[in-house]
Design a protein around this motif. Sequence first.
Motif, PDB file in Angstrom:
ATOM      1  N   GLU A  75       5.919  54.376 105.278  1.00 61.10           N
ATOM      2  CA  GLU A  75       6.306  55.383 106.082  1.00 61.10           C
ATOM      3  C   GLU A  75       5.662  56.813 105.590  1.00 61.10           C
ATOM      4  O   GLU A  75       5.401  57.671 106.306  1.00 61.10           O
ATOM      5  CB  GLU A  75       7.893  55.671 105.835  1.00 61.10           C
ATOM      6  CG  GLU A  75       8.397  56.855 106.649  1.00 61.10           C
ATOM      7  CD  GLU A  75       9.940  56.745 106.457  1.00 61.10           C
ATOM      8  OE1 GLU A  75      10.560  56.138 105.634  1.00 61.10           O
ATOM      9  OE2 GLU A  75      10.689  57.770 106.999  1.00 61.10           O
ATOM     10  N   ALA A  79       3.434  59.591 107.728  1.00 63.30           N
ATOM     11  CA  ALA A  79       4.026  60.889 108.142  1.00 63.30           C
ATOM     12  C   ALA A  79       3.104  62.068 108.082  1.00 63.30           C
ATOM     13  O   ALA A  79       3.258  62.951 108.595  1.00 63.30           O
ATOM     14  CB  ALA A  79       5.336  61.037 107.079  1.00 63.30           C
ATOM     15  N   ARG A  80       1.811  61.534 107.566  1.00 60.11           N
ATOM     16  CA  ARG A  80       0.810  62.765 107.451  1.00 60.11           C
ATOM     17  C   ARG A  80       0.270  62.877 108.899  1.00 60.11           C
ATOM     18  O   ARG A  80      -0.131  63.842 109.201  1.00 60.11           O
ATOM     19  CB  ARG A  80      -0.310  62.163 106.710  1.00 60.11           C
ATOM     20  CG  ARG A  80       0.098  62.065 105.210  1.00 60.11           C
ATOM     21  CD  ARG A  80      -1.031  61.377 104.335  1.00 60.11           C
ATOM     22  NE  ARG A  80      -0.316  61.291 103.037  1.00 60.11           N
ATOM     23  CZ  ARG A  80      -0.936  60.622 101.779  1.00 60.11           C
ATOM     24  NH1 ARG A  80      -2.162  60.251 102.033  1.00 60.11           N
ATOM     25  NH2 ARG A  80      -0.253  60.284 100.696  1.00 60.11           N
ATOM     26  N   ARG A  84       8.647  63.971 112.435  1.00 64.58           N
ATOM     27  CA  ARG A  84       9.724  63.454 112.827  1.00 64.58           C
ATOM     28  C   ARG A  84      11.105  64.392 112.709  1.00 64.58           C
ATOM     29  O   ARG A  84      11.170  65.065 111.481  1.00 64.58           O
ATOM     30  CB  ARG A  84      10.109  62.303 112.124  1.00 64.58           C
ATOM     31  CG  ARG A  84      11.206  61.498 112.627  1.00 64.58           C
ATOM     32  CD  ARG A  84      11.241  59.890 112.371  1.00 64.58           C
ATOM     33  NE  ARG A  84      12.397  59.368 112.852  1.00 64.58           N
ATOM     34  CZ  ARG A  84      12.702  57.978 112.351  1.00 64.58           C
ATOM     35  NH1 ARG A  84      11.991  57.411 111.588  1.00 64.58           N
ATOM     36  NH2 ARG A  84      13.785  57.525 112.891  1.00 64.58           N
ATOM     37  N   PHE A  86      15.111  64.767 112.946  1.00 62.88           N
ATOM     38  CA  PHE A  86      16.066  63.745 112.792  1.00 62.88           C
ATOM     39  C   PHE A  86      17.520  64.469 113.420  1.00 62.88           C
ATOM     40  O   PHE A  86      17.601  65.488 113.777  1.00 62.88           O
ATOM     41  CB  PHE A  86      16.607  63.279 111.352  1.00 62.88           C
ATOM     42  CG  PHE A  86      15.672  62.740 110.624  1.00 62.88           C
ATOM     43  CD1 PHE A  86      15.408  61.143 110.744  1.00 62.88           C
ATOM     44  CD2 PHE A  86      14.626  63.215 109.896  1.00 62.88           C
ATOM     45  CE1 PHE A  86      14.387  60.564 110.127  1.00 62.88           C
ATOM     46  CE2 PHE A  86      13.554  62.532 109.331  1.00 62.88           C
ATOM     47  CZ  PHE A  86      13.652  61.186 109.423  1.00 62.88           C
ATOM     48  N   ARG A  91      18.491  66.390 107.145  1.00 59.68           N
ATOM     49  CA  ARG A  91      17.404  65.591 106.807  1.00 59.68           C
ATOM     50  C   ARG A  91      15.979  66.325 106.805  1.00 59.68           C
ATOM     51  O   ARG A  91      14.941  65.712 106.455  1.00 59.68           O
ATOM     52  CB  ARG A  91      17.377  64.402 107.647  1.00 59.68           C
ATOM     53  CG  ARG A  91      18.641  63.527 107.159  1.00 59.68           C
ATOM     54  CD  ARG A  91      18.440  62.038 107.872  1.00 59.68           C
ATOM     55  NE  ARG A  91      17.655  61.449 107.327  1.00 59.68           N
ATOM     56  CZ  ARG A  91      17.290  60.082 107.974  1.00 59.68           C
ATOM     57  NH1 ARG A  91      17.870  59.597 108.757  1.00 59.68           N
ATOM     58  NH2 ARG A  91      16.482  59.050 107.132  1.00 59.68           N
ATOM     59  N   GLY A  92      15.952  67.286 107.438  1.00 55.56           N
ATOM     60  CA  GLY A  92      14.530  67.975 107.652  1.00 55.56           C
ATOM     61  C   GLY A  92      14.400  69.087 106.769  1.00 55.56           C
ATOM     62  O   GLY A  92      13.172  69.637 106.790  1.00 55.56           O
ATOM     63  N   MET A 161       9.115  73.392 110.547  1.00 54.00           N
ATOM     64  CA  MET A 161       8.497  72.752 109.475  1.00 54.00           C
ATOM     65  C   MET A 161       7.569  71.565 110.209  1.00 54.00           C
ATOM     66  O   MET A 161       6.537  71.345 109.317  1.00 54.00           O
ATOM     67  CB  MET A 161       9.323  72.561 108.490  1.00 54.00           C
ATOM     68  CG  MET A 161       9.841  73.877 107.682  1.00 54.00           C
ATOM     69  SD  MET A 161      11.290  73.235 106.918  1.00 54.00           S
ATOM     70  CE  MET A 161      10.874  72.054 105.504  1.00 54.00           C
TER      71      MET A 161
ATOM     72  N   ASN B 182      16.391  66.433  98.967  1.00 53.34           N
ATOM     73  CA  ASN B 182      16.081  65.536 100.069  1.00 53.34           C
ATOM     74  C   ASN B 182      15.144  64.652 100.361  1.00 53.34           C
ATOM     75  O   ASN B 182      13.878  65.288 100.593  1.00 53.34           O
ATOM     76  CB  ASN B 182      16.099  66.580 101.491  1.00 53.34           C
ATOM     77  CG  ASN B 182      16.112  65.627 102.566  1.00 53.34           C
ATOM     78  OD1 ASN B 182      16.095  64.701 102.767  1.00 53.34           O
ATOM     79  ND2 ASN B 182      16.000  66.714 103.740  1.00 53.34           N
ATOM     80  N   GLN B 184      13.937  62.453 101.969  1.00 58.70           N
ATOM     81  CA  GLN B 184      13.288  62.330 103.313  1.00 58.70           C
ATOM     82  C   GLN B 184      12.141  63.428 103.613  1.00 58.70           C
ATOM     83  O   GLN B 184      11.253  62.959 104.172  1.00 58.70           O
ATOM     84  CB  GLN B 184      14.220  62.254 104.586  1.00 58.70           C
ATOM     85  CG  GLN B 184      13.826  62.214 105.849  1.00 58.70           C
ATOM     86  CD  GLN B 184      13.320  60.578 106.063  1.00 58.70           C
ATOM     87  OE1 GLN B 184      13.724  59.567 105.579  1.00 58.70           O
ATOM     88  NE2 GLN B 184      12.019  60.602 106.429  1.00 58.70           N
ATOM     89  N   LEU B 185      12.474  64.414 103.097  1.00 56.48           N
ATOM     90  CA  LEU B 185      11.462  65.753 103.505  1.00 56.48           C
ATOM     91  C   LEU B 185      10.177  65.320 102.700  1.00 56.48           C
ATOM     92  O   LEU B 185       9.103  65.563 103.090  1.00 56.48           O
ATOM     93  CB  LEU B 185      12.227  66.935 103.038  1.00 56.48           C
ATOM     94  CG  LEU B 185      11.075  68.037 103.388  1.00 56.48           C
ATOM     95  CD1 LEU B 185      11.172  68.480 104.668  1.00 56.48           C
ATOM     96  CD2 LEU B 185      11.184  69.396 102.635  1.00 56.48           C
ATOM     97  N   ILE B 187       8.953  62.443 101.967  1.00 57.97           N
ATOM     98  CA  ILE B 187       8.291  61.443 102.628  1.00 57.97           C
ATOM     99  C   ILE B 187       7.772  62.151 103.728  1.00 57.97           C
ATOM    100  O   ILE B 187       6.551  61.831 104.287  1.00 57.97           O
ATOM    101  CB  ILE B 187       9.154  60.347 103.353  1.00 57.97           C
ATOM    102  CG1 ILE B 187       9.766  59.684 101.974  1.00 57.97           C
ATOM    103  CG2 ILE B 187       8.728  59.261 104.053  1.00 57.97           C
ATOM    104  CD1 ILE B 187      11.081  58.664 102.113  1.00 57.97           C
ATOM    105  N   SER B 188       8.472  62.784 104.688  1.00 56.54           N
ATOM    106  CA  SER B 188       7.881  63.656 105.751  1.00 56.54           C
ATOM    107  C   SER B 188       6.725  64.449 105.501  1.00 56.54           C
ATOM    108  O   SER B 188       5.954  64.494 106.389  1.00 56.54           O
ATOM    109  CB  SER B 188       9.013  64.412 106.571  1.00 56.54           C
ATOM    110  OG  SER B 188       9.930  63.586 106.889  1.00 56.54           O
ATOM    111  N   LEU B 189       6.680  65.089 104.492  1.00 54.77           N
ATOM    112  CA  LEU B 189       5.433  65.766 104.079  1.00 54.77           C
ATOM    113  C   LEU B 189       4.180  64.831 103.649  1.00 54.77           C
ATOM    114  O   LEU B 189       3.340  65.345 103.037  1.00 54.77           O
ATOM    115  CB  LEU B 189       5.715  66.624 102.835  1.00 54.77           C
ATOM    116  CG  LEU B 189       6.853  67.772 103.055  1.00 54.77           C
ATOM    117  CD1 LEU B 189       6.955  68.618 101.911  1.00 54.77           C
ATOM    118  CD2 LEU B 189       6.120  68.679 104.067  1.00 54.77           C
ATOM    119  N   GLY B 190       4.427  63.499 103.732  1.00 54.20           N
ATOM    120  CA  GLY B 190       3.440  62.340 103.571  1.00 54.20           C
ATOM    121  C   GLY B 190       3.077  62.205 102.173  1.00 54.20           C
ATOM    122  O   GLY B 190       2.130  61.709 101.704  1.00 54.20           O
TER     123      GLY B 190
END
Lengths: 257, 326
Positions: A75, A79-80, A84, A86, A91-92, A161, B182, B184-185, B187-190
């Motif tokens: 994942e 994500a790069r 996403r 949510f 979660r962001g 973001m 968090n 998840q963040l 992970i979201s940042l790669g």
Amino acid sequence: MLELQQIDKTFHRGTVNESCLFRGFSFSVPVGQFVSVVGSNGSGKTTMLNIIGGSMPIDAGKILLDGQDITHMPEYRRARRIGRVFQDPARGTVPQLTVEENLALAKNKGKPYRLGFALNRNDLASYTELLAQLGLGLEEKMQVPVGLLSGGQRQALSLLMTTMTDIDLLLLDEHTAALDPKTAEIIMQLTDRVVREKKLTAIMVTHNLRYAVEYGNRLVMMNKGGIVIDRTGAEKEALTVDDILDTFNAISIECGN
Amino acid sequence: MLFLNTTLDGLKMGLCFAIIALGVYISYSILDFPDLSVDSTFPLGGVCSTVLMLRAGFPAPIAILAAFPIGMAAGALTGFLHVKCKITKLLAGIITMTGLLSVNLALTQFLTKNGYTTSIFSYRSENLKGIFSYDFINGFSRQGQTLFRIGMLVLIVIAVKLLMDLFLRTKMGYMLKATGGNEQLVISLGHDSGTYKILGLALANGLVAMSGALYSQLYMSYDNTSGNGKVVLALASVIIGMAVFGGIKRVNGTTAVIFGAIIYSLCLNYLVLLDKNGIYLKLFNAVLFALILIFHDRIAAMFNRRHAKVMTTIDNEILEEKRRDA
């Protein structure tokens, strides 16, 4: 751009609760398309996003992004290229960090996170400008921990973001569902503007049929792991809420909802 | 006089333990990881630095610094067990803690061969002249010597605190905070949030081991049981520190936990006055920790009403969010 090929997904495999959702499911999205996905609970919308985003493994099939096989990519690597937002606004963002700190973290995406200082005073002006466009008063809360903001403010920040750096694909997972109607509208308009300005390819899952009809240039309705309505371009433009509501009701009755 | 001595001893101990508290601040407060391996990484730092000094001829300050990477390795092991082997946080810590007990014992044998020792479990020698032992302070009174050592500890603690503050302002430091706040963040940042967990635990235990090294030079002894209760001590220091000082605007987290460690050690030292044989020390430890856990909200409210108000706003916000989601 994105291609799902012959996806199989069964939950709780090998138990009494085994339930098969996708069998040979295929779906593709060309560059620049903004797809709205609707469907009743359990139709597979969110599972599809989880599969694309990489937070859920699949049993069989292939996922291609720009021709590259990403089926087994973890994942965080996906994500790069895939952003996403949510349903849960929490979660962001990082609640303990301020608005400025969250933005600084997001701005650095794609670059290494090493021992350089995270905050740069010179960026503050550009952040203020960015937030002022939202009209939510966030530009005055630059030094406030995000945990103290409202859900709408947090979701707007998450969206900013996520789209701050270059991404190939944007996934929106019922991102207005936890907000009040007025804030949801603001976030929806912001989403539309960002997707247009940045020419993003986007997939938006929503329970709001009006948003699905009004926004985006393709509409997909899912049911029991399959696609029952798929309209693009002029066909999509002509679609009204009433048109899809009939199908939606028929499906829901069938499911016993 | 007894009271003065107790206070000075408490201060000395508190400053030494402030370094453990700074480590546990990373694992517990920032990463939200109650790390039990601390109980063994503390003596690990002590035994390693002592062996390096007496067997490998390392200068005392280098021996203390060398404890840092050794502790990091132990912390990384806990992180690895949790992140890669999917063992729960508490159990991963327990595994490292238990395994290291034997490592510490094995290392103690290097000290016993010359017969310096009182038993295989502990080691005490005038040869263990560390950074706190100088010929010129022998002329000082007992209080004078303690004050001198307190002064040195203050400088060390301030240096560690400033370095840590600096680190927490870097991009890597922010990713550590994001991992705790968090995942998840991250992970979201790669990035792989697991890597940051391992990094954080490594840094935390590096500090703990360094504190262990300081401790053995401060008391010119090494004891395999010195780690017992250090998790409780460190957690209590972090929680009491955050409760009393966490709401004050100009005091950041690292300063708060340093004062937390000092408060806690002082309380413990005064309690020990009641117990001549030292039998009830651990009981005091446990009771004090329980009291802190029970009353830290009220203590925080007492010390800073504004801080309490901010916390309530966050709580209400979260409740509101949950109601809306439901």
